[in-house]
Design an enzyme around this catalytic site. Structure first.
Site, PDB file in Angstrom:
ATOM      1  N   GLU A 144       0.856  -1.178   0.000  1.00 10.78           N
ATOM      2  CA  GLU A 144       0.000   0.000   0.000  1.00 10.78           C
ATOM      3  C   GLU A 144       0.893   1.229   0.000  1.00 10.78           C
ATOM      4  O   GLU A 144       1.633   1.459   0.956  1.00 10.78           O
ATOM      5  CB  GLU A 144      -0.891   0.014   1.241  1.00 10.78           C
ATOM      6  CG  GLU A 144      -1.814  -1.192   1.360  1.00 10.78           C
ATOM      7  CD  GLU A 144      -2.612  -1.143   2.660  1.00 10.78           C
ATOM      8  OE1 GLU A 144      -2.956  -0.028   3.111  1.00 10.78           O
ATOM      9  OE2 GLU A 144      -2.874  -2.213   3.217  1.00 10.78           O
ATOM     10  N   GLU A 187      -9.836   2.660   4.403  1.00 12.75           N
ATOM     11  CA  GLU A 187      -9.466   2.414   5.800  1.00 12.75           C
ATOM     12  C   GLU A 187      -8.494   3.458   6.327  1.00 12.75           C
ATOM     13  O   GLU A 187      -8.470   3.774   7.518  1.00 12.75           O
ATOM     14  CB  GLU A 187      -8.868   1.018   5.962  1.00 12.75           C
ATOM     15  CG  GLU A 187      -7.511   0.833   5.297  1.00 12.75           C
ATOM     16  CD  GLU A 187      -6.850  -0.491   5.666  1.00 12.75           C
ATOM     17  OE1 GLU A 187      -7.414  -1.214   6.497  1.00 12.75           O
ATOM     18  OE2 GLU A 187      -5.782  -0.790   5.107  1.00 12.75           O
ATOM     19  N   GLU A 239      -6.051  -6.354  -1.954  1.00 12.62           N
ATOM     20  CA  GLU A 239      -5.927  -5.036  -1.343  1.00 12.62           C
ATOM     21  C   GLU A 239      -4.728  -4.355  -2.001  1.00 12.62           C
ATOM     22  O   GLU A 239      -4.814  -3.976  -3.147  1.00 12.62           O
ATOM     23  CB  GLU A 239      -5.785  -5.152   0.173  1.00 12.62           C
ATOM     24  CG  GLU A 239      -5.938  -3.822   0.874  1.00 12.62           C
ATOM     25  CD  GLU A 239      -5.640  -3.921   2.355  1.00 12.62           C
ATOM     26  OE1 GLU A 239      -6.221  -3.144   3.116  1.00 12.62           O
ATOM     27  OE2 GLU A 239      -4.812  -4.756   2.748  1.00 12.62           O
ATOM     28  N   ASP A 295      -5.719 -12.098   5.156  1.00  8.40           N
ATOM     29  CA  ASP A 295      -5.053 -10.834   5.434  1.00  8.40           C
ATOM     30  C   ASP A 295      -3.604 -11.046   5.868  1.00  8.40           C
ATOM     31  O   ASP A 295      -3.216 -12.128   6.303  1.00  8.40           O
ATOM     32  CB  ASP A 295      -5.825 -10.119   6.547  1.00  8.40           C
ATOM     33  CG  ASP A 295      -5.712  -8.616   6.480  1.00  8.40           C
ATOM     34  OD1 ASP A 295      -4.840  -8.112   5.757  1.00  8.40           O
ATOM     35  OD2 ASP A 295      -6.504  -7.937   7.155  1.00  8.40           O
TER      36      ASP A 295
END
Length: 674
Positions: free
Chosen positions: A169, A475, A469, A421
């Protein structure tokens, strides 16, 4: 899949001019030249303009005490290929795969496969070595002619301090290539802005039994111009539980090689996507073309859809006579909400099971059989959260026994899938594990949503993997800090950057749908009562813009019921499509896109913090009249981000809609054929 071989001829290396081999794209604009005079190097041009200068292709293998390189090129074959394949779980139903191909065979049992597409170029190495070997390193270079501006997603939040453990990310640093940090890794896709408005986007694809590719800037003194070079996570030899909240498996020792090859194997593709027009990136199929073909014979059980999500909104529901939280009554309520609004799934996120197992330390507050039964009665499937290490039994090299036991147990209970996750790595072990998990899930007809990974091709091989993701999604608004008079990060700009870059690799689990919306002056991070940057319609437009076969509805049932007409609109938008048309856009500035499902068109526009007036030609609609259901930013959205205007009208392909996007705004419509 249909394939037509249009032409083929063979060349002999000794007969080639100056060691150069060329292949062009079908429209002739993209030309790849491979030079073999000293080292093997590829260069790429577009309409005569240099995209990549000569860039080295090489590999180093070790077989016992023997060291092997790529070798010398011998026979060369050249083809033009016309192919296509279907994918009902994508942004279009059929993908064209048409390219010029060069196959170069070396004396060290490697094939260099090069493809020239109309919108880019790619190569991969194919090993024909039958003996086990170790890949000490692979050299992949991307050499640019000048110090061009770039969009760089750095690795900047390592797990346990380990260089290659990362969630994938990243916000984008926008700066010239010369300003890249030589000691820092970046993930891909990474964009380089060429002269004349062109873009070159570096990426890998079709990764299997091999590590993913990071890139970094080559040392300044080594190059003329600016060069990116690949780096790969070395093979893990030892690891321990650690990282964020002890949810990761963090390597503590790595080998002096990056991969083990047991025999013949195709290595991943190294690719550069090239566009004259930024909007065309939104409709590029490079990742799909270069991915392994579907390995699930019968996909009739795979049903994409939307999912009501508990974690982002912290189970905050009101107007009920029970305490909300991770408990049975809350999930029964979520199921009723989902059923009423035609939402296909509900997810139970982290907290139902202990940190060390999915089978032990289960929360007594959640009667899972009762929740599943209620969901079945209402036509709503249940998806469970899991950490990666719990699903594999903390052993990436396991024989899939632990994973199979978990999958079978929960499939027998009636669960529809898992959100897996905290992978947070993409070395060879993790990539292999991701394939094993997908294969196991497919055996038990279970869906998957991978977090802590970016897409790498597996999503075509196993379309039961709906989402990845690897994105700075909604988030992040929960903990976004304020700096001066606004939030630290420019999220609306990211929202119109990630679809061009991160989404180029595959679907992204951004988790949109905030009903609390704010301008810069009123936004603040709040974990329990989160909000989004930008307008309400900016969030609504994400459901058409962002690709995600399992698309989250991140806010609470209470918020959605308080904003029912927005919820009714969002609930109608499919998560896969038959056709996509990229109408307009500029990387990092705005997007206008249209997608078709059956005879209905879904259209959306989004902008950064800059307000815009745009014109949308409706020629894509085709013949006939359409009824249009439209949400636009309200007249006061620049002050009150929740303000919107809902209108209905008729439209034809002759029309052009003039729209206004507020600062951080959006626009979205559904066009149904009458």
């Amino acid at each position: 899949m249909k394939t037509t071989l249009l032409s083929m001829f063979c060349l002999i290396a000794a007969c080639a001019m100056a060691g150069n081999y060329e292949v062009s794209s079908p429209n002739g604009k993209v030309k790849v030249v491979v030079n073999t005079d000293e080292a093997v190097k590829w260069s790429v041009s577009y309409s005569g303009q240099t995209v990549l200068q000569p860039s080295v292709i090489d590999i180093q293998l070790r077989q016992g005490k023997k060291t092997l390189g790529l070798g010398q090129v011998g026979k060369v074959a050249k083809y033009q290929v016309e192919s296509s394949f279907k994918n009902p779980f994508y942004k279009k139903a059929e993908i064209s795969d048409v390219y010029g191909q060069l196959l170069m065979y070396t004396n060290q049992k490697f094939t260099i496969e090069v493809r020239a597409y109309d919108d880019g170029a790619a190569y991969r190495l194919i090993s024909s070595n039958t003996k086990p070997s170790l890949v000490v390193n692979e050299t992949a270079e991307f050499s640019f002619a000048d110090d061009y501006q770039a969009f760089v997603p750095y690795v900047n939040d390592n797990r346990g301090g380990e260089r290659y453990c990362y969630s994938f990310e990243s916000y984008y640093d926008e700066a010239p290539l010369s300003k890249m940090f030589c000691d820092s890794l970046a993930i891909t896709p990474l964009a380089v802005c060429l002269p004349g408005g062109m873009k070159a986007i570096v990426m890998d694809a079709g990764v299997e039994n091999y590590p993913g590719m990071f890139v970094k800037r080559a040392k300044c003194e080594e190059v003329k111009g600016e060069k990116l070079v690949a780096e790969f996570a070395p093979y893990p030899l030892a690891q321990e539980i650690g990282g964020y909240d002890r949810l990761n498996l963090v390597p503590t020792k790595r080998a002096d090689y990056i991969a083990k090859l047991d025999g013949r194997q195709s290595l991943p593709w190294r690719a550069v996507v090239i566009t004259e027009r930024d909007a065309d990136i939104l409709n590029c199929d490079m990742a799909q073309r270069l991915a392994p073909a579907c390995r699930i014979a019968d996909t009739s059980w795979i049903h994409p859809g939307k999912v009501a999500w508990d974690w982002w909104n912290n189970c905050n529901i009101t107007g009920v006579d029970f305490a909300s939280g991770m408990n049975t009554n809350t999930y029964l309520y979520y199921i009723d909400f989902a059923a009423k609004n035609k939402i296909e799934y509900v997810i139970i996120d982290e907290g139902r099971s202990g940190k060390e197992s999915l089978m032990d330390d289960l929360s007594p507050e959640i009667d899972l059989p009762r929740v599943i039964a209620h969901g079945k009665e209402k036509g709503v499937g249940i998806i469970l959260w899991s950490s990666w290490r719990n699903l594999i039994g903390s052993n990436p090299l396991n024989d899939i026994k632990v994973t199979d036991e978990v999958m079978k147990h929960y499939a027998d209970m009636g669960i529809k899938g898992f959100k897996v996750d905290f992978f947070d790595r993409d070395d060879q072990q993790v990539i292999a594990s991701a394939y094993k998990i997908a294969e196991s899930a497919a055996r038990y007809h279970l869906y998957l949503d991978y977090h802590g990974l970016k897409p790498f091709g597996i999503q075509r091989a196993y379309p039961n993997i709906f989402n990845f993701e690897g994105v700075k999604g909604l988030e992040n608004s929960k903990w976004e800090p304020r700096v001066g008079d606004g939030p630290l990060h420019n999220q609306p700009r990211y929202d119109v950057t990630a679809p061009y870059l991160r989404m180029l690799a595959g679907p992204m689990d951004y988790t949109p749908g905030a009903m609390m919306n704010a301008m810069k002056d009123s936004f603040f991070g709040n974990n329990d009562h989160p909000m989004s940057q930008g307008t309400r319609v900016h969030q609504m437009a994400m459901y058409t813009t962002f690709e995600a076969p399992l698309q989250m509805m991140a806010d609470s049932p209470t918020k959605y019921m308080q904003n029912q007409e927005c919820t009714d609109f969002i609930a109608q938008i499919p998560t896969t499509f038959d056709e996509t048309v990229a109408l307009d856009g500029q990387l990092g500035e705005y997007i206008v896109i249209a997608r078709r499902k059956g005879t209905t068109w879904y259209v959306a526009a989004m902008t950064d913090w800059t307000a815009r007036d745009l014109a949308i030609p409706l020629s894509f609609l085709g013949e006939g009249k359409f009824s249009a259901d439209i949400f636009a930013d309200g007249a006061n959205a620049m002050k009150e981000a929740t303000d919107y205007k809902h209108t209905k009208q008729t439209a034809t392909c002759q029309d052009q809609l003039k729209i206004h996007l507020s600062s951080g705004g959006g626009w979205t419509g559904i066009f149904r054929k009458q």
